[in-house]
Design a protein around this motif. Structure first.
Motif, PDB file in Angstrom:
ATOM      1  N   SER A 159       0.835  -1.201   0.000  1.00  0.00           N
ATOM      2  CA  SER A 159       0.000   0.000   0.000  1.00  0.00           C
ATOM      3  C   SER A 159       0.867   1.247   0.000  1.00  0.00           C
ATOM      4  N   VAL A 160       0.317   2.329  -0.539  1.00  0.00           N
ATOM      5  CA  VAL A 160       1.025   3.608  -0.576  1.00  0.00           C
ATOM      6  C   VAL A 160       0.039   4.721  -0.256  1.00  0.00           C
ATOM      7  N   LEU A 161       0.522   5.729   0.458  1.00  0.00           N
ATOM      8  CA  LEU A 161      -0.283   6.914   0.765  1.00  0.00           C
ATOM      9  C   LEU A 161       0.134   8.044  -0.169  1.00  0.00           C
ATOM     10  N   ILE A 162      -0.842   8.664  -0.848  1.00  0.00           N
ATOM     11  CA  ILE A 162      -0.599   9.822  -1.697  1.00  0.00           C
ATOM     12  C   ILE A 162      -1.286  11.015  -1.040  1.00  0.00           C
ATOM     13  N   TRP A 163      -0.492  11.934  -0.505  1.00  0.00           N
ATOM     14  CA  TRP A 163      -1.058  13.118   0.164  1.00  0.00           C
ATOM     15  C   TRP A 163      -1.046  14.279  -0.832  1.00  0.00           C
ATOM     16  N   GLY A 164      -2.197  14.935  -0.996  1.00  0.00           N
ATOM     17  CA  GLY A 164      -2.318  15.949  -2.039  1.00  0.00           C
ATOM     18  C   GLY A 164      -2.665  15.306  -3.365  1.00  0.00           C
ATOM     19  N   GLY A 165      -3.545  14.321  -3.323  1.00  0.00           N
ATOM     20  CA  GLY A 165      -3.880  13.554  -4.515  1.00  0.00           C
ATOM     21  C   GLY A 165      -4.579  14.347  -5.596  1.00  0.00           C
ATOM     22  N   PHE A 203      -9.107   4.342  -0.838  1.00  0.00           N
ATOM     23  CA  PHE A 203      -9.620   5.013   0.357  1.00  0.00           C
ATOM     24  C   PHE A 203      -9.192   6.470   0.308  1.00  0.00           C
ATOM     25  N   LEU A 204     -10.124   7.362   0.621  1.00  0.00           N
ATOM     26  CA  LEU A 204      -9.854   8.796   0.547  1.00  0.00           C
ATOM     27  C   LEU A 204     -10.256   9.492   1.835  1.00  0.00           C
ATOM     28  N   VAL A 205      -9.459  10.491   2.224  1.00  0.00           N
ATOM     29  CA  VAL A 205      -9.798  11.352   3.350  1.00  0.00           C
ATOM     30  C   VAL A 205      -9.663  12.799   2.917  1.00  0.00           C
ATOM     31  N   ASP A 206     -10.369  13.666   3.613  1.00  0.00           N
ATOM     32  CA  ASP A 206     -10.240  15.102   3.385  1.00  0.00           C
ATOM     33  C   ASP A 206      -8.996  15.574   4.125  1.00  0.00           C
ATOM     34  N   ALA A 213      -5.144  11.860   9.363  1.00  0.00           N
ATOM     35  CA  ALA A 213      -4.124  10.823   9.546  1.00  0.00           C
ATOM     36  C   ALA A 213      -4.682   9.649  10.330  1.00  0.00           C
ATOM     37  N   ALA A 214      -5.423   9.944  11.384  1.00  0.00           N
ATOM     38  CA  ALA A 214      -6.015   8.881  12.198  1.00  0.00           C
ATOM     39  C   ALA A 214      -7.008   8.063  11.389  1.00  0.00           C
ATOM     40  N   ASP A 215      -7.752   8.719  10.499  1.00  0.00           N
ATOM     41  CA  ASP A 215      -8.723   8.007   9.665  1.00  0.00           C
ATOM     42  C   ASP A 215      -8.021   7.053   8.693  1.00  0.00           C
ATOM     43  N   VAL A 216      -6.881   7.492   8.136  1.00  0.00           N
ATOM     44  CA  VAL A 216      -6.116   6.620   7.248  1.00  0.00           C
ATOM     45  C   VAL A 216      -5.589   5.416   8.016  1.00  0.00           C
ATOM     46  N   ILE A 217      -5.041   5.664   9.188  1.00  0.00           N
ATOM     47  CA  ILE A 217      -4.490   4.576  10.007  1.00  0.00           C
ATOM     48  C   ILE A 217      -5.573   3.569  10.371  1.00  0.00           C
ATOM     49  N   SER A 218      -6.737   4.068  10.770  1.00  0.00           N
ATOM     50  CA  SER A 218      -7.849   3.175  11.143  1.00  0.00           C
ATOM     51  C   SER A 218      -8.313   2.351   9.951  1.00  0.00           C
ATOM     52  N   ALA A 219      -8.431   2.993   8.789  1.00  0.00           N
ATOM     53  CA  ALA A 219      -8.871   2.273   7.600  1.00  0.00           C
ATOM     54  C   ALA A 219      -7.869   1.198   7.214  1.00  0.00           C
ATOM     55  N   ASP A 221      -5.789  -0.338   9.212  1.00  0.00           N
ATOM     56  CA  ASP A 221      -5.870  -1.400  10.221  1.00  0.00           C
ATOM     57  C   ASP A 221      -7.041  -2.336   9.935  1.00  0.00           C
ATOM     58  N   ARG A 222      -8.188  -1.762   9.596  1.00  0.00           N
ATOM     59  CA  ARG A 222      -9.375  -2.579   9.321  1.00  0.00           C
ATOM     60  C   ARG A 222      -9.160  -3.471   8.100  1.00  0.00           C
ATOM     61  N   ALA A 223      -8.406  -2.962   7.125  1.00  0.00           N
ATOM     62  CA  ALA A 223      -8.168  -3.717   5.896  1.00  0.00           C
ATOM     63  C   ALA A 223      -6.974  -4.656   6.009  1.00  0.00           C
ATOM     64  N   GLY A 224      -6.260  -4.553   7.110  1.00  0.00           N
ATOM     65  CA  GLY A 224      -5.065  -5.378   7.270  1.00  0.00           C
ATOM     66  C   GLY A 224      -3.897  -4.903   6.431  1.00  0.00           C
TER      67      GLY A 224
END
Length: 344
Positions: A159-165, A203-206, A213-219, A221-224
């Motif tokens: 997985s990769v996080l893209i900030w400022g997508g 998965f997207l966050v505002d 950041a917490a929402d990304v981490i939680s998502a 975790d839920r997805a493994g």
């Protein structure tokens, strides 16, 4: 198409001055290069910053710009991948070489064949012009700085996080990550979410949310999922802090943050085990020519023709090199998710 003896160029003569239109001698391409008659020129944020602040300009006068699309006029010695009349998009590398013949803000530009791609008939010149810098920077971010494999089969479960997508580089990084088989978590303004989901974000966050950041981490975790890799397409203290927060939770022994511009900001703590590296998009045409050739010659034209990679939306701000100053002004004022493009 014949090479004219001269052509118009938009020249920056001093810091914070407006571009001036001047006639320049039209050059011949050297070995490994091609001469392109530009039909569309895209403008990047670094262009107005260089104009306004004089950054990364060793001397004046200077010609700005890196993103072009147009028609091949002449090819240099040893060039076999292109011929006169070909529709192409390309990365103009004057930013690194300081050679004005290789700058975008003019009617004719010399570019390296290794950083040039054929433009499929289903892609317009103005669409093609939005791609070079975004493709180069996103490619360097994913496949050089982060060192991720290019083949989807090798990225299963990564997985990769893209900030400022929603930005040009961010949107391209999302698409290249998807094509490379990566699962994409992205942060962008909420109005961009539908578009970015269509480009490949799982998965997207505002990114303006205090819990982003917490929402990304939680998502994750839920997805493994374990997010050990991130591309920050904004690269300010406000963006890097949450990006660090996400990546620092990874249990992987290899952790990196890729970022686009500037020195690491004061006040942002870099936790132990988290690495950072500045993305240099211009190295796409020098240190990583292998990556440039693979992208421009092997995969980009196919992806565009099949609709697997989508150019950025354009804000066409005028026609001719005389409209480039207006394009810089529009971008400085804030162009949203659209790329400012001038048609010639």
């Amino acid at each position: 198409m014949e090479k004219p003896p001269s052509h118009p160029a938009a020249v920056l003569q001093a810091i914070a001055s407006n571009l001036v239109i001047e006639e320049r001698k039209t050059p011949l391409p050297g070995p490994g290069d091609i001469l392109v008659r530009n039909h569309a020129i895209a403008i990047n944020p670094v262009d107005w910053k260089r104009q306004a602040w004089g950054v990364l300009i060793p001397s004046f006068p200077v010609i700005l710009g890196a993103d072009i699309s147009g028609t091949v006029v002449k090819v240099g010695e040893s060039v076999t991948a292109f011929k006169p009349g070909d529709r192409v998009l390309g990365f103009a590398d004057a930013f690194a070489t300081h050679n004005h013949d290789r700058a975008a803000f003019q009617e004719y530009t010399v570019i390296s064949a290794t950083s040039t791609a054929l433009l499929p008939e289903n892609i317009t010149f103005k669409q093609g012009a939005t791609l070079p810098t975004a493709v180069a920077t996103a490619s360097m971010a994913l496949f050089d700085v982060l060192g991720l494999p290019r083949e989807a089969a090798e990225n299963s479960g990564t997985s990769v996080l893209i900030w400022g997508g929603g930005s040009s580089v961010g949107s391209m990084a999302i698409q290249l990550a998807r094509l490379a088989g990566l699962k994409v978590y992205a942060a962008a303004s909420e109005r961009q979410h539908k578009r970015l989901r269509g480009l490949g974000s799982s998965f997207l966050v505002d990114y303006s949310s205090p819990t982003a950041a917490a929402d990304v981490i939680s998502a994750a975790d839920r997805a493994g999922d374990d997010i050990a890799f991130a591309v920050d397409a904004i690269s300010t203290a406000d963006s890097l802090a949450p990006v660090v927060g996400v990546v620092s939770k990874s249990t992987s022994p290899k952790k990196k943050i890729a970022r686009t511009l500037g020195a690491w900001p004061e006040g942002v703590v870099l936790p132990d085990g988290v690495e950072t590296q500045h993305i240099l998009g211009n190295e796409f045409t020098s240190r990583r020519v292998d990556l440039s050739v693979w992208m421009c010659h092997d995969v980009l034209p196919k992806w565009l023709e099949r609709g697997e990679l989508v150019p950025q939306e354009q804000n066409v701000v005028g026609g001719g090199v005389g409209a480039l100053q207006r394009g810089l002004d529009v971008l400085k004022e804030g162009a949203g998710s659209e790329k400012a493009v001038v048609e010639l």
